[in-house]
Scaffold this motif. Structure first.
Motif, PDB file in Angstrom:
ATOM      1  N   LYS A 142      -3.357 -23.577 -13.528  1.00  0.00           N
ATOM      2  CA  LYS A 142      -2.862 -22.198 -13.503  1.00  0.00           C
ATOM      3  C   LYS A 142      -2.045 -21.897 -14.753  1.00  0.00           C
ATOM      4  O   LYS A 142      -1.284 -22.747 -15.220  1.00  0.00           O
ATOM      5  N   CYS A 143      -2.211 -20.691 -15.246  1.00  0.00           N
ATOM      6  CA  CYS A 143      -1.321 -20.212 -16.299  1.00  0.00           C
ATOM      7  C   CYS A 143      -0.110 -19.604 -15.598  1.00  0.00           C
ATOM      8  O   CYS A 143      -0.260 -18.731 -14.749  1.00  0.00           O
ATOM      9  N   ILE A 144       1.060 -20.120 -15.896  1.00  0.00           N
ATOM     10  CA  ILE A 144       2.262 -19.585 -15.254  1.00  0.00           C
ATOM     11  C   ILE A 144       3.290 -19.159 -16.295  1.00  0.00           C
ATOM     12  O   ILE A 144       3.315 -19.687 -17.406  1.00  0.00           O
ATOM     13  N   THR A 145       4.115 -18.203 -15.917  1.00  0.00           N
ATOM     14  CA  THR A 145       5.243 -17.795 -16.743  1.00  0.00           C
ATOM     15  C   THR A 145       6.480 -18.508 -16.209  1.00  0.00           C
ATOM     16  O   THR A 145       6.747 -18.451 -15.012  1.00  0.00           O
ATOM     17  N   ILE A 146       7.184 -19.200 -17.089  1.00  0.00           N
ATOM     18  CA  ILE A 146       8.453 -19.809 -16.677  1.00  0.00           C
ATOM     19  C   ILE A 146       9.560 -19.063 -17.414  1.00  0.00           C
ATOM     20  O   ILE A 146       9.601 -19.070 -18.647  1.00  0.00           O
ATOM     21  N   ASP A 147      10.373 -18.402 -16.655  1.00  0.00           N
ATOM     22  CA  ASP A 147      11.388 -17.560 -17.294  1.00  0.00           C
ATOM     23  C   ASP A 147      12.602 -17.484 -16.363  1.00  0.00           C
ATOM     24  O   ASP A 147      12.665 -18.135 -15.325  1.00  0.00           O
ATOM     25  N   GLY A 148      13.535 -16.668 -16.743  1.00  0.00           N
ATOM     26  CA  GLY A 148      14.762 -16.540 -15.961  1.00  0.00           C
ATOM     27  C   GLY A 148      15.952 -16.970 -16.785  1.00  0.00           C
ATOM     28  O   GLY A 148      15.812 -17.736 -17.744  1.00  0.00           O
ATOM     29  N   SER A 149      17.112 -16.475 -16.402  1.00  0.00           N
ATOM     30  CA  SER A 149      18.297 -16.658 -17.222  1.00  0.00           C
ATOM     31  C   SER A 149      18.752 -18.107 -17.336  1.00  0.00           C
ATOM     32  O   SER A 149      19.541 -18.439 -18.213  1.00  0.00           O
ATOM     33  N   ALA A 150      18.255 -18.985 -16.467  1.00  0.00           N
ATOM     34  CA  ALA A 150      18.698 -20.382 -16.543  1.00  0.00           C
ATOM     35  C   ALA A 150      17.772 -21.237 -17.407  1.00  0.00           C
ATOM     36  O   ALA A 150      18.077 -22.386 -17.702  1.00  0.00           O
TER      37      ALA A 150
ATOM     38  N   LEU B 213       1.570 -23.790  -6.928  1.00  0.00           N
ATOM     39  CA  LEU B 213       0.459 -23.533  -6.021  1.00  0.00           C
ATOM     40  C   LEU B 213      -0.624 -22.759  -6.770  1.00  0.00           C
ATOM     41  O   LEU B 213      -0.405 -22.273  -7.870  1.00  0.00           O
ATOM     42  N   LYS B 214      -1.787 -22.650  -6.123  1.00  0.00           N
ATOM     43  CA  LYS B 214      -2.868 -21.867  -6.739  1.00  0.00           C
ATOM     44  C   LYS B 214      -2.393 -20.458  -7.057  1.00  0.00           C
ATOM     45  O   LYS B 214      -2.696 -19.894  -8.100  1.00  0.00           O
ATOM     46  N   ASN B 215      -1.648 -19.883  -6.113  1.00  0.00           N
ATOM     47  CA  ASN B 215      -1.268 -18.480  -6.298  1.00  0.00           C
ATOM     48  C   ASN B 215       0.124 -18.314  -6.909  1.00  0.00           C
ATOM     49  O   ASN B 215       0.735 -17.271  -6.799  1.00  0.00           O
ATOM     50  N   THR B 216       0.605 -19.357  -7.573  1.00  0.00           N
ATOM     51  CA  THR B 216       1.864 -19.219  -8.311  1.00  0.00           C
ATOM     52  C   THR B 216       1.543 -18.632  -9.677  1.00  0.00           C
ATOM     53  O   THR B 216       0.773 -19.217 -10.433  1.00  0.00           O
ATOM     54  N   ASN B 217       2.104 -17.480  -9.977  1.00  0.00           N
ATOM     55  CA  ASN B 217       1.867 -16.925 -11.312  1.00  0.00           C
ATOM     56  C   ASN B 217       3.117 -16.999 -12.183  1.00  0.00           C
ATOM     57  O   ASN B 217       3.062 -16.767 -13.374  1.00  0.00           O
ATOM     58  N   ALA B 218       4.240 -17.296 -11.555  1.00  0.00           N
ATOM     59  CA  ALA B 218       5.466 -17.439 -12.327  1.00  0.00           C
ATOM     60  C   ALA B 218       6.472 -18.268 -11.551  1.00  0.00           C
ATOM     61  O   ALA B 218       6.442 -18.320 -10.317  1.00  0.00           O
ATOM     62  N   VAL B 219       7.342 -18.920 -12.306  1.00  0.00           N
ATOM     63  CA  VAL B 219       8.508 -19.571 -11.711  1.00  0.00           C
ATOM     64  C   VAL B 219       9.713 -19.018 -12.452  1.00  0.00           C
ATOM     65  O   VAL B 219       9.770 -19.083 -13.678  1.00  0.00           O
ATOM     66  N   LEU B 220      10.612 -18.416 -11.725  1.00  0.00           N
ATOM     67  CA  LEU B 220      11.822 -17.892 -12.352  1.00  0.00           C
ATOM     68  C   LEU B 220      13.002 -18.723 -11.878  1.00  0.00           C
ATOM     69  O   LEU B 220      13.136 -19.002 -10.693  1.00  0.00           O
ATOM     70  N   ILE B 221      13.828 -19.114 -12.824  1.00  0.00           N
ATOM     71  CA  ILE B 221      15.023 -19.869 -12.469  1.00  0.00           C
ATOM     72  C   ILE B 221      16.224 -19.096 -13.004  1.00  0.00           C
ATOM     73  O   ILE B 221      16.300 -18.809 -14.200  1.00  0.00           O
TER      74      ILE B 221
ATOM     75  N   TYR C 281       9.208  -9.779 -15.739  1.00  0.00           N
ATOM     76  CA  TYR C 281       9.107 -11.131 -16.302  1.00  0.00           C
ATOM     77  C   TYR C 281       7.666 -11.622 -16.508  1.00  0.00           C
ATOM     78  O   TYR C 281       7.346 -12.188 -17.543  1.00  0.00           O
ATOM     79  N   ILE C 282       6.795 -11.443 -15.490  1.00  0.00           N
ATOM     80  CA  ILE C 282       5.532 -12.186 -15.497  1.00  0.00           C
ATOM     81  C   ILE C 282       4.558 -11.653 -16.549  1.00  0.00           C
ATOM     82  O   ILE C 282       4.351 -10.458 -16.664  1.00  0.00           O
ATOM     83  N   THR C 283       3.976 -12.571 -17.313  1.00  0.00           N
ATOM     84  CA  THR C 283       2.984 -12.180 -18.314  1.00  0.00           C
ATOM     85  C   THR C 283       1.744 -13.067 -18.234  1.00  0.00           C
ATOM     86  O   THR C 283       0.929 -13.084 -19.146  1.00  0.00           O
ATOM     87  N   SER C 284       1.612 -13.843 -17.160  1.00  0.00           N
ATOM     88  CA  SER C 284       0.504 -14.802 -17.109  1.00  0.00           C
ATOM     89  C   SER C 284      -0.852 -14.127 -16.920  1.00  0.00           C
ATOM     90  O   SER C 284      -1.834 -14.517 -17.552  1.00  0.00           O
ATOM     91  N   ASP C 285      -0.933 -13.089 -16.092  1.00  0.00           N
ATOM     92  CA  ASP C 285      -2.209 -12.366 -15.940  1.00  0.00           C
ATOM     93  C   ASP C 285      -2.595 -11.729 -17.267  1.00  0.00           C
ATOM     94  O   ASP C 285      -3.754 -11.739 -17.664  1.00  0.00           O
ATOM     95  N   THR C 286      -1.586 -11.177 -17.930  1.00  0.00           N
ATOM     96  CA  THR C 286      -1.832 -10.538 -19.223  1.00  0.00           C
ATOM     97  C   THR C 286      -2.450 -11.544 -20.183  1.00  0.00           C
ATOM     98  O   THR C 286      -3.399 -11.238 -20.898  1.00  0.00           O
TER      99      THR C 286
END
Lengths: 311, 433
Positions: free
Chosen positions: B280-288, B339-347, B163-168
């Motif tokens: 922070k750049c975060i990826t928000i993804d997940g089936s919901a 948080l600082k070290n959050t790179n993604a939130v998946l729901i 899922y995560i693409t924020s570092d990219t």
């Protein structure tokens, strides 16, 4: 309060399940089942179906009786039923086969705690019980309604010179229903390797050692010893049983060599013409020791002498 | 011969957001900034309720050597300072700032002057950098070493979690920041070889990084196989340098420092602008999630507010995670801050949240064949069930990095990582006695 799931990572799992593995084994055994019908007639199919059904029923009843979770959906009892039936001749009376199933499912498997806890291969325990209880019935290869001539009596192991290569490859001779058609067994073995269900280590090492040693001890032609008797069925489908074989690759090699040695010794010097059953059962008993000897060495681990506490 | 790469497995990539250029979302109503977003001592709040703060202003000073300062991520008024229950189970103080809608930058944010290594380390500390790959270890502590010991500096851009693409995106969209960070590293660790490790399923990131590090001496981009867990610290060290971090030792003991690519970008940004880590750049993804995407948000922004901003959810959430599905932490509800070290939130929806029921171990050995460090997960689980601390130590439970590969491949669906975490606790407790 929250209703969200708070399970520990990882939150995704592979599609592989115990059930799908058992289903693959059943698929892999199907060519051999078809071959058995062609070779010995429809009674072979009937025996197999009865055996599978009875194994599932026994497991279900035992677990119900002991109020344990019912696990028949993992299909392992079906595999056991198939393998027990594959180890009897087509003329075997049904009730004798059921005794074998009983020994396999109850004695070897459930009494030790069910799938994953048995220390001997259930189907082979079933075979051994039938072998000692009904020796004559288990070694009388008559009554065939298929391609194989009912009058044929000597098995290739007892009389190695009497059969040609093609007859051995396609199982055109007397024997128990599941073990004679080498081509079908090999096909299923390749399927299991391709699907990642088994690694080829145990079958290759086991068959290789047997062939080499029977040739060295008794001068039996290599192809003949590989294709005749229960070696293929045992090496591909029983010696590779996860629960009763070593867990590391190194252990699998040791196991294969041991099985080959015992099989060759029994075949060449023993009273029985067939050594596969005893070899695998003996090997099963050694598995915990082999596992202890072949534990992996973690990358970065300090030498074992040093003891450290915590992370 | 030693293998070129450690064992790894194929997990589904699910990189649905790889082409989602992150938009900025700073119009939040409020932020709640925990004083502990790093390993080590929590920061001490230095603002009072009712005080007006601006973006980048210090609101929490480092609480010790192993700690990191924390800055306001939006401008507004400090509403409250109280205890917050963290997803990991602990509590810490958190500063809630109500936005004034202006997002004004604090006065006097200017690039630091770098004179020597100490000034660089001070700059890294002042910018609030912590390990953004997830661990949250204060970066300045990692760098406070004798440069002569550092043979390799590894920039972790593997991003092996599904899922995560924020570092990219940080590498693709902000290569200048990374280059600035690299230049500083080169200046103060001149003899260290720098490797930027990126999985080969991110050709854009590899190309951009190659372009921006072209003609930089001792700095190379290493293409890693796209298989899990390339981004594990020990795995990255082995796969780029061939070195093995021995039990109980640190990467530095084998001459390596590992920095996450986004951590380096955050240092680079501070060196360029003087703006500390507040977004922070975060990826928000997940089936919901209705519209999965990347987003740049202030640290402390509430997940619920972010989700509403991007169009909400398709269905009732059944599970939500900080981070990826292999190592991420499940959170109890959406009222949790970034948080600082959050790179993604998946729901995740009901279907994806469901973890299959474990069956009995069939001793197939897949977990052993899979473990990157050649541990024996099934044996560890048995020893854990028996609370056999001696056996757990023999089997080197302390080496387990909880990457989740064993649980992932297990056909019996046993919760191996869960038992390994528990086992580590048993060993710790036994060690204390």
């Amino acid at each position: 309060m929250s209703k969200m799931n708070l399970s520990v990572s990882p939150h995704i799992r592979s599609a592989r399940t115990t059930q799908s593995i058992m289903l693959d084994v059943i698929i892999a055994l199907t060519p051999a089942l078809i071959a058995s019908v062609v070779l010995y007639g429809f009674r072979a199919l009937l025996l197999t179906q009865i055996s599978c059904g009875f194994c599932v029923l026994l497991e279900f009843l035992y677990e119900k009786l002991l109020k344990r979770p019912v696990t028949v959906s993992d299909l392992s009892a079906v595999v056991t039923g198939l393998l027990v039936a594959f180890n009897v001749p087509v003329s075997m009376p049904v009730w004798m086969l059921l005794v074998g199933d009983l020994a396999a499912i109850i004695l070897a498997k459930q009494l030790f705690g069910g799938l994953g806890c048995n220390f001997m291969n259930p189907a082979l325990v079933g075979r051994i019980v039938m072998m000692f209880s009904f020796t004559t019935a288990l070694t009388t290869y008559t009554g065939s309604a298929g391609l194989v001539d009912a009058a044929t009596s000597a098995t290739p192991l007892a009389d190695p010179a009497s059969y040609g290569f093609m007859e051995l490859l396609f199982g055109l001779h007397g024997g128990v229903i599941g073990e004679t058609c080498a081509a079908a067994l090999l096909l299923g073995g390749i399927y299991l390797c391709v699907r990642g269900v088994i690694k080829p280590i145990i079958p290759l090492v086991y068959i290789g050692t047997t062939v080499l040693l029977t040739w060295a001890f008794g001068g039996v032609a290599p192809l003949r010893s590989a294709l005749a008797g229960g070696l293929l069925l045992g090496a591909i489908y029983m010696a590779t049983d996860y629960v009763t074989s070593p867990i590391t690759d190194k252990g699998k090699v040791i196991f294969g060599v041991f099985l080959g040695l015992i099989t060759a010794l029994i075949r060449v010097f023993g009273n029985y013409s067939e050594g596969v059953t005893f070899a695998i059962i003996l090997g099963n008993i050694l598995v915990p020791y082999i596992n202890d000897l072949t534990e992996t060495r973690p990358i970065g681990a300090n030498p074992p002498a040093k003891k450290e506490a915590g992370k | 011969m030693a293998p070129r790469f450690l064992r790894s497995i194929h997990v589904p990539h699910f990189k649905n957001t790889q082409d989602s250029v992150p938009a900025r979302f700073f119009e939040v109503k409020s932020v709640t900034i925990p004083m502990s977003m790093h390993i080590g001592a929590p920061a001490r709040p230095v603002v009072k309720v009712g005080e007006h703060v601006k973006t980048g202003q210090l609101i929490g000073e480092a609480g010790g050597f192993v700690s990191a300062p924390i800055h306001a991520s939006i401008s507004g008024t400090v509403k409250k300072i109280d205890n917050l229950l963290l997803a990991g189970g602990g509590t810490c103080q958190a500063v809630t700032i109500e936005s004034d809608g202006l997002n004004e930058k604090a006065e006097g944010l200017k690039p630091p002057e770098l004179t020597d290594l100490d000034s660089f380390i001070q700059a890294v500390r002042d910018c609030g950098a912590v390990g953004l790959g997830g661990a949250g270890f204060p970066t300045s502590v990692k760098l406070k070493v004798d440069p002569a010991r550092v043979e390799y500096i590894l920039i972790n851009g593997a991003e092996c979690e599904p899922y995560i693409t924020s570092d990219t995106h940080t590498m693709r969209d902000n290569p200048k920041r990374i280059r600035t960070g690299l230049d500083a590293l080169k200046r103060f660790f001149p003899q260290a070889q720098i490797y930027i490790g990126i999985e080969n399923n991110k050709p854009e990131a590899i190309r951009t990084m190659r372009e921006y590090t072209d003609r930089v001496e001792l700095c190379d981009v290493v293409e890693l196989p796209s298989s899990y867990p390339q981004g594990g610290e020990k795995v990255l060290i082995y796969n780029t340098t061939g070195r093995v971090v021995p039990e109980g030792k640190l990467p530095l003991d084998v001459g390596c420092i590992v920095l996450n690519a986004t951590t380096l970008a955050c240092i680079g940004k501070y060196l360029m602008t003087g703006e500390p880590l507040t977004s922070k750049c975060i990826t928000i993804d997940g089936s919901a999630v209705k519209n999965p995407q990347n987003l740049i948000v202030p640290v402390g922004a509430m997940i619920r507010e972010i989700v509403e901003h991007i169009g909400g959810l398709k269905c009732e959430p059944a599970k939500a995670l900080y981070g990826g599905p292999m190592m991420g932490t499940a959170i109890p509800d959406l009222d949790q801050p970034i948080l600082k070290n959050t790179n993604a939130v998946l729901i995740l929806d009901e279907k994806d949240a469901k973890i299959p029921e474990p069956g009995p171990c069939i001793r197939c050995g897949r977990c052993i064949d899979t473990c990157p460090l050649h541990l024996m997960p099934t044996e560890l689980e048995q020893a854990c069930l028996k609370k056999d601390v001696k056996r757990l130590s023999e089997l080197k439970i302390n080496l387990c990095m909880e990457c989740g590969s064993c649980s992932f491949v297990c056909p019996a669906k046993r919760n191996l990582v869960e038992s390994h975490k528990l086992a580590k606790q048993y060993v710790r407790e036994a060690g204390v006695k």
